[in-house]
Scaffold this motif. Structure first.
Motif, short mmCIF file in Angstrom:
data_model
loop_
_atom_site.label_atom_id
_atom_site.label_comp_id
_atom_site.label_asym_id
_atom_site.label_seq_id
_atom_site.Cartn_x
_atom_site.Cartn_y
_atom_site.Cartn_z
N GLU A 94 0.84 -1.20 0.00
CA GLU A 94 0.00 0.00 0.00
C GLU A 94 0.87 1.25 0.00
OE1 GLU A 94 -3.35 2.21 2.86
OE2 GLU A 94 -2.55 0.23 3.42
N GLY A 95 0.59 2.17 -0.94
CA GLY A 95 1.31 3.43 -0.97
C GLY A 95 2.71 3.36 -1.53
N VAL A 96 3.08 2.24 -2.16
CA VAL A 96 4.43 2.09 -2.72
C VAL A 96 4.34 1.93 -4.23
CG1 VAL A 96 6.51 0.65 -2.75
CG2 VAL A 96 5.33 1.08 -0.59
N GLU A 97 5.17 2.69 -4.95
CA GLU A 97 5.24 2.60 -6.41
C GLU A 97 6.70 2.38 -6.80
OE1 GLU A 97 3.81 6.35 -7.72
OE2 GLU A 97 2.04 6.25 -6.43
N CYS A 98 6.93 1.49 -7.76
CA CYS A 98 8.31 1.17 -8.12
C CYS A 98 8.42 0.91 -9.61
CB CYS A 98 8.77 -0.06 -7.33
SG CYS A 98 10.52 -0.44 -7.53
N TYR A 125 14.44 1.72 -6.32
CA TYR A 125 14.28 3.02 -5.64
C TYR A 125 12.80 3.40 -5.66
CZ TYR A 125 15.71 7.76 -4.26
OH TYR A 125 15.91 8.95 -3.58
N PRO A 126 11.99 2.70 -4.83
CA PRO A 126 10.55 2.95 -4.86
C PRO A 126 10.15 4.28 -4.23
CG PRO A 126 11.11 0.97 -3.58
CD PRO A 126 12.37 1.68 -3.89
N THR A 127 9.05 4.82 -4.74
CA THR A 127 8.36 5.93 -4.08
C THR A 127 7.49 5.34 -2.98
OG1 THR A 127 8.30 7.31 -6.05
CG2 THR A 127 6.62 7.73 -4.40
N ILE A 128 7.41 6.06 -1.85
CA ILE A 128 6.57 5.59 -0.75
C ILE A 128 5.70 6.75 -0.26
CG2 ILE A 128 8.46 5.97 0.91
CD1 ILE A 128 7.32 3.55 2.47
N HIS A 129 4.41 6.49 -0.14
CA HIS A 129 3.46 7.49 0.37
C HIS A 129 3.08 7.11 1.79
CE1 HIS A 129 2.97 9.06 -3.74
NE2 HIS A 129 2.93 7.79 -4.12
N LEU A 130 3.37 7.96 2.76
CA LEU A 130 3.13 7.63 4.17
C LEU A 130 1.94 8.41 4.72
CD1 LEU A 130 6.78 7.53 5.56
CD2 LEU A 130 5.37 5.64 4.75
#
Length: 493
Positions: A400-404, A414-419
């Motif tokens: 959830e909230g992770v894009e790679c 180097y994934p993007t993470i939404h917290l």
């Protein structure tokens, strides 16, 4: 200041403050804590986590590209040759080597040839490196690119990092000197510029285009720096990328070279991951430049390019032996003499590392006795890297909230993470960036050490983390996904 500081010459306030300001996240606070955990587990060997107060039984160092620490096996041919180089009396009983230890004749022949070139790995070499080894590197570059390479333009170094340090020391003439550096970037570049009291000119890679170079972003960063009084002298390009794993297209390589020619910038091509390409194929900056020079006679003849490579990465993974090289193209002869003088101050690169560079550049070929095992080991390491990269990528897609981005190359994702907002607020209370907060929680819960995106640079308002995919197996991947589910439940994601 500590109470004893007054009794000493040095304290943290009177040393070189440029060193104090330098940041190097891959071996920063997270890495220090992970080593404390490792020592704690070792002390309680065999591991008994409940007694040690830790919820895990091993530490996974996914923070740094250090393959053999994470159980990547060395290439047999390389190590067999090294064993003879370190102890030449082994050659007094070749029969024991071949019949007792399984050494092939080409191992013995290579060791003899290298010893004839270096005399002893315990002796200094020429400052620029052993001539015969530089010749092997030149032949490798020629085979790779289809264009000649002059051994006189090749400098053997203690890993690519040493080459970067040499080149930046020569380029950075004053505090106003600036170097264009990709963001996100490997922190070697910003740290070295800090120590040299020179300026980092950041240009952002395009995440929406698989972390490719964006010429408009480069041009904009350059113009802004110039308007602020920065004397921009060079551009760094890391291909394949660290920390992004991006593999640049031939068109991206060409556009950077055209821009460098237009603005008279030195191109620093960090190509240490050139054998780690999963999507597309590697295009060297040397090949890109020679292609341009061939197409447009005279227009690109004065472009200055320094290409760097290393034995630390790829399928070789011999980080601890500290070997690498850089090739200079288009540099003024007097400048080359000053570069030679600079490397001479350090005497020479480790000679055993130079020998490994020779073997990397000139490995066993089809038909050689050692080739079948070499090919089996090399391909096995490559397949393992790609399968673990894919396993991580598939796991991140479910989080959830992770894009790679799909793995393209190098050793990293180097994934993007939404917290969630509550996690961001808690990070603020702990005086940490949100991605750093997440990384510390991951380490404390699982023993897995990754690096927050803030350690590499990232666009404002975005959060990332970098992980290697070197650790064996995929069990630890599940530990990340399980941790993240709990984290999101705790903070209301």
């Amino acid at each position: 200041m500590s109470s004893s500081a007054a009794l000493r010459s040095l304290n943290v306030n009177n040393i070189n403050q440029n060193v104090r300001k330098a940041q190097y996240a891959v071996r920063g606070e997270l890495a220090v804590r992970s080593e404390e955990y490792r020592a704690k587990l070792k002390k309680g060997h065999p591991p008994t986590p409940p007694e040690e107060g830790l919820p895990f039984d091993k530490v996974i160092s996914a923070n740094i590209g250090n393959p053999q620490q994470l159980d990547q096996k060395p290439i047999t041919f390389f190590r067999q040759v090294l064993s003879i180089l370190e102890y030449p009396p082994l050659l007094e009983n070749e029969k024991a080597l071949t019949e007792g230890f399984g050494y092939k004749q080409d191992v013995i022949d290579r060791a003899k040839w290298l010893l004839s070139e270096v005399k002893s790995v315990g002796a200094y070499s020429q400052s620029q490196g052993v001539p015969g080894i530089r010749n092997s590197v030149a032949k490798f570059i020629e085979r790779r690119d289809g264009y000649p390479s002059d051994p006189a333009n090749i400098f053997l170094s203690a890993g690519a990092s040493s080459g970067v340090n040499t080149l930046m020391n020569v380029i950075c003439a004053k505090p106003e000197t600036g170097i264009l550096v990709p963001i996100p970037q490997y922190p070697l570049y910003t740290a070295t510029l800090s120590v040299l009291n020179a300026r980092c000119v950041p240009y952002y890679l395009d995440e929406s285009k698989a972390w490719g170079t964006d010429l408009s972003a480069i041009r904009s960063a350059y113009q802004k720096a110039k308007s602020e009084g920065t004397d921009v002298r060079a551009i760094v390009v890391i291909n394949p990328g660290n920390p992004t794993g991006a593999s640049l297209s031939a068109e991206d390589v060409r556009s950077v070279l055209e821009f460098a020619a237009e603005e008279k910038l030195v191109v620093l091509g960090d190509e240490v991951y050139q054998t780690n390409v999963f999507i597309g194929e590697f295009t060297s900056f040397k090949k890109g430049l020679r292609d341009l020079q061939k197409e447009k006679l005279g227009k690109y003849d004065n472009v200055e390019l320094a290409s760097l490579n290393s034995i630390s990465k790829g399928m070789v993974g011999e980080c601890g032996h500290r070997g690498g090289y850089f090739e200079l193209v288009g540099f003024d002869e007097e400048v080359k003499q000053q570069i030679y003088k600079f490397v001479s101050i350090m005497l020479c690169a480790p000679v055993i590392g130079q020998c490994l560079v020779e073997m990397q550049a000139n490995p066993p070929k089809e038909g050689d006795p050692s080739y079948p095992l070499y090919k089996e080991e090399y391909d096995g390491i490559a397949r393992g890297l790609q399968s673990r990269a894919t396993a991580l990528w598939e796991a991140f897609k479910q989080m959830e909230g992770v894009e790679c981005q799909e793995p393209q190359g190098s050793m990293y994702l180097y994934p993007t993470i939404h917290l969630p907002r509550k996690a961001i607020e808690q990070a603020k209370k702990e005086n940490r960036s949100p991605d750093e907060f997440w990384c510390f929680r991951l380490l404390d819960a699982t023993g897995i050490c990754v690096v927050p995106g803030s350690g590499f640079g990232q666009k404002e308002g975005t959060l990332h983390f970098r992980t290697t995919f070197l650790a064996p197996g995929t069990e630890w991947v599940g530990r990340i996904t399980e941790f993240h589910r709990g984290f999101m439940r705790e903070f209301g994601g």
